[in-house]
Scaffold this motif. Structure first.
Motif, short mmCIF file in Angstrom:
data_model
loop_
_atom_site.label_atom_id
_atom_site.label_comp_id
_atom_site.label_asym_id
_atom_site.label_seq_id
_atom_site.Cartn_x
_atom_site.Cartn_y
_atom_site.Cartn_z
N ARG A 26 -5.52 1.73 1.54
CA ARG A 26 -5.94 0.37 1.18
C ARG A 26 -5.74 0.20 -0.27
O ARG A 26 -6.50 0.70 -0.84
CB ARG A 26 -6.35 0.12 2.42
CG ARG A 26 -6.77 -1.55 2.08
CD ARG A 26 -8.22 -2.08 2.76
NE ARG A 26 -7.85 -3.05 2.06
CZ ARG A 26 -8.97 -3.85 1.55
NH1 ARG A 26 -9.84 -3.38 0.69
NH2 ARG A 26 -9.57 -5.21 1.28
N ILE A 27 -5.13 -0.74 -0.68
CA ILE A 27 -4.84 -1.16 -2.09
C ILE A 27 -6.02 -2.30 -1.88
O ILE A 27 -5.71 -3.77 -1.73
CB ILE A 27 -4.36 -1.90 -2.70
CG1 ILE A 27 -3.16 -0.15 -2.44
CG2 ILE A 27 -4.09 -2.10 -4.23
CD1 ILE A 27 -3.92 1.48 -3.48
N GLU A 28 -6.95 -2.90 -2.70
CA GLU A 28 -7.56 -3.99 -2.39
C GLU A 28 -6.89 -5.12 -3.24
O GLU A 28 -5.65 -5.10 -4.02
CB GLU A 28 -9.17 -3.61 -3.78
CG GLU A 28 -9.86 -4.86 -4.10
CD GLU A 28 -10.19 -5.53 -2.62
OE1 GLU A 28 -10.95 -6.89 -2.56
OE2 GLU A 28 -11.20 -4.27 -2.12
N GLY A 72 -7.33 -7.75 -3.79
CA GLY A 72 -7.48 -8.91 -5.76
C GLY A 72 -6.86 -8.21 -6.34
O GLY A 72 -6.82 -8.46 -7.49
N LEU A 73 -6.46 -6.53 -6.66
CA LEU A 73 -5.66 -6.33 -7.44
C LEU A 73 -4.43 -6.98 -7.26
O LEU A 73 -3.89 -6.71 -8.58
CB LEU A 73 -5.49 -4.58 -7.34
CG LEU A 73 -4.97 -3.80 -7.86
CD1 LEU A 73 -5.78 -3.56 -9.35
CD2 LEU A 73 -5.10 -2.23 -7.82
N ASP A 89 -8.29 -2.97 -13.79
CA ASP A 89 -8.70 -2.05 -12.45
C ASP A 89 -9.56 -3.59 -11.86
O ASP A 89 -9.59 -4.65 -13.53
CB ASP A 89 -9.59 -1.13 -12.14
CG ASP A 89 -10.61 -1.59 -13.35
OD1 ASP A 89 -11.46 -2.44 -13.10
OD2 ASP A 89 -10.54 -0.37 -13.90
N TYR A 135 -2.89 4.35 -6.69
CA TYR A 135 -3.48 4.89 -5.89
C TYR A 135 -4.15 6.04 -6.26
O TYR A 135 -2.61 7.27 -6.17
CB TYR A 135 -3.78 5.00 -3.79
CG TYR A 135 -4.89 6.46 -2.84
CD1 TYR A 135 -5.59 5.82 -3.39
CD2 TYR A 135 -4.26 6.71 -2.72
CE1 TYR A 135 -6.44 6.86 -2.66
CE2 TYR A 135 -4.65 7.80 -1.93
CZ TYR A 135 -6.70 8.06 -1.81
OH TYR A 135 -7.52 8.74 -1.67
N GLU A 143 -10.65 4.74 -4.81
CA GLU A 143 -10.47 2.95 -4.00
C GLU A 143 -9.82 2.27 -3.94
O GLU A 143 -9.99 1.00 -2.75
CB GLU A 143 -12.14 3.40 -4.67
CG GLU A 143 -13.42 3.95 -4.66
CD GLU A 143 -14.09 3.07 -6.31
OE1 GLU A 143 -14.50 1.62 -5.86
OE2 GLU A 143 -15.15 3.91 -6.38
N ARG A 199 -8.65 0.57 -6.54
CA ARG A 199 -9.04 -0.75 -6.81
C ARG A 199 -8.19 -0.43 -8.38
O ARG A 199 -8.99 -1.23 -9.06
CB ARG A 199 -10.71 -0.64 -6.92
CG ARG A 199 -10.85 -1.34 -5.85
CD ARG A 199 -12.43 -1.30 -5.94
NE ARG A 199 -13.30 -1.79 -6.58
CZ ARG A 199 -14.21 -1.78 -7.24
NH1 ARG A 199 -15.20 -0.71 -6.95
NH2 ARG A 199 -14.87 -3.21 -8.14
N ASN A 201 0.80 -1.36 0.29
CA ASN A 201 -0.15 0.24 0.28
C ASN A 201 1.05 1.27 0.09
O ASN A 201 0.62 2.77 -0.60
CB ASN A 201 -1.22 0.58 1.41
CG ASN A 201 -2.42 -1.29 1.20
OD1 ASN A 201 -2.39 -1.59 -0.61
ND2 ASN A 201 -2.54 -1.18 2.33
#
Length: 176
Positions: free
Chosen positions: A74-76, A78-79, A166, A102, A126, A128, A61
């Protein structure tokens, strides 16, 4: 296995997309990044023993922060899975070159005011989305590999020399 069960066990949406090879629950997932704006590099195992590793995610992050403001978001996870699957699909161990991870709302608004290519409600805000390159992989091949995963949106920006990926809805576009 139901989709919800797959997500709970960490298989994610990308198992079938990488040649029928799902991430095994016990398989470690490692990713390497180089942030082109800050010069920082990081290789981190972010998934191990069936779970995401909070310290590794925090470090990732930080590397993917808004380089203009320094704001970390916060980075997802799932990415990271999508980018890991992309490297597997490309059979590349090269670091992912991060052009934009981000973006704070203020940064996004400034970029949007100066470019038609920046969405008002960008998934970058977000955590994402990311704009990236991979050393040794030409952009059309990177775009095609990302699209083949069907893990979210894929934007192709050949003039700016990057591909956007994304974990939003599956769609694609190109900068004309």
């Amino acid at each position: 296995m139901h989709r919800r069960q797959a997500l709970k066990t960490g298989l994610g949406l990308f198992g079938a997309a990488i040649g029928g090879r799902a991430f095994a629950a016990a398989e470690a997932r490692t990713i390497a990044f180089h942030n082109l704006h800050t010069g920082e590099s990081l290789a981190a195992t972010y998934w191990e023993a069936g779970r995401y590793l909070p310290d590794a995610l925090d470090a990732l992050n930080h590397l993917m922060r808004d380089h203009r403001t320094g704001e970390v978001h916060r980075i997802e996870p799932g990415l990271f899975d999508l980018m890991s699957a992309l490297r597997i699909r490309l059979e590349s161990s090269a670091a992912v070159q991060v052009i934009s991870g981000y973006r704070s709302p203020a940064t996004n608004a400034t970029l949007h005011a100066n470019s038609q290519g920046v969405a008002t409600r960008s998934l970058h805000m977000e955590g994402r989305a990311t704009d990236l390159r991979i050393t040794g992989v030409d952009l059309p091949r990177l775009r095609d590999a990302a699209w083949s995963l069907q893990g979210g949106g894929v934007g192709f920006y050949p003039r700016s020399q990057f591909v956007h990926v994304d974990v939003g809805r599956v769609r694609r576009w190109a900068d004309a």
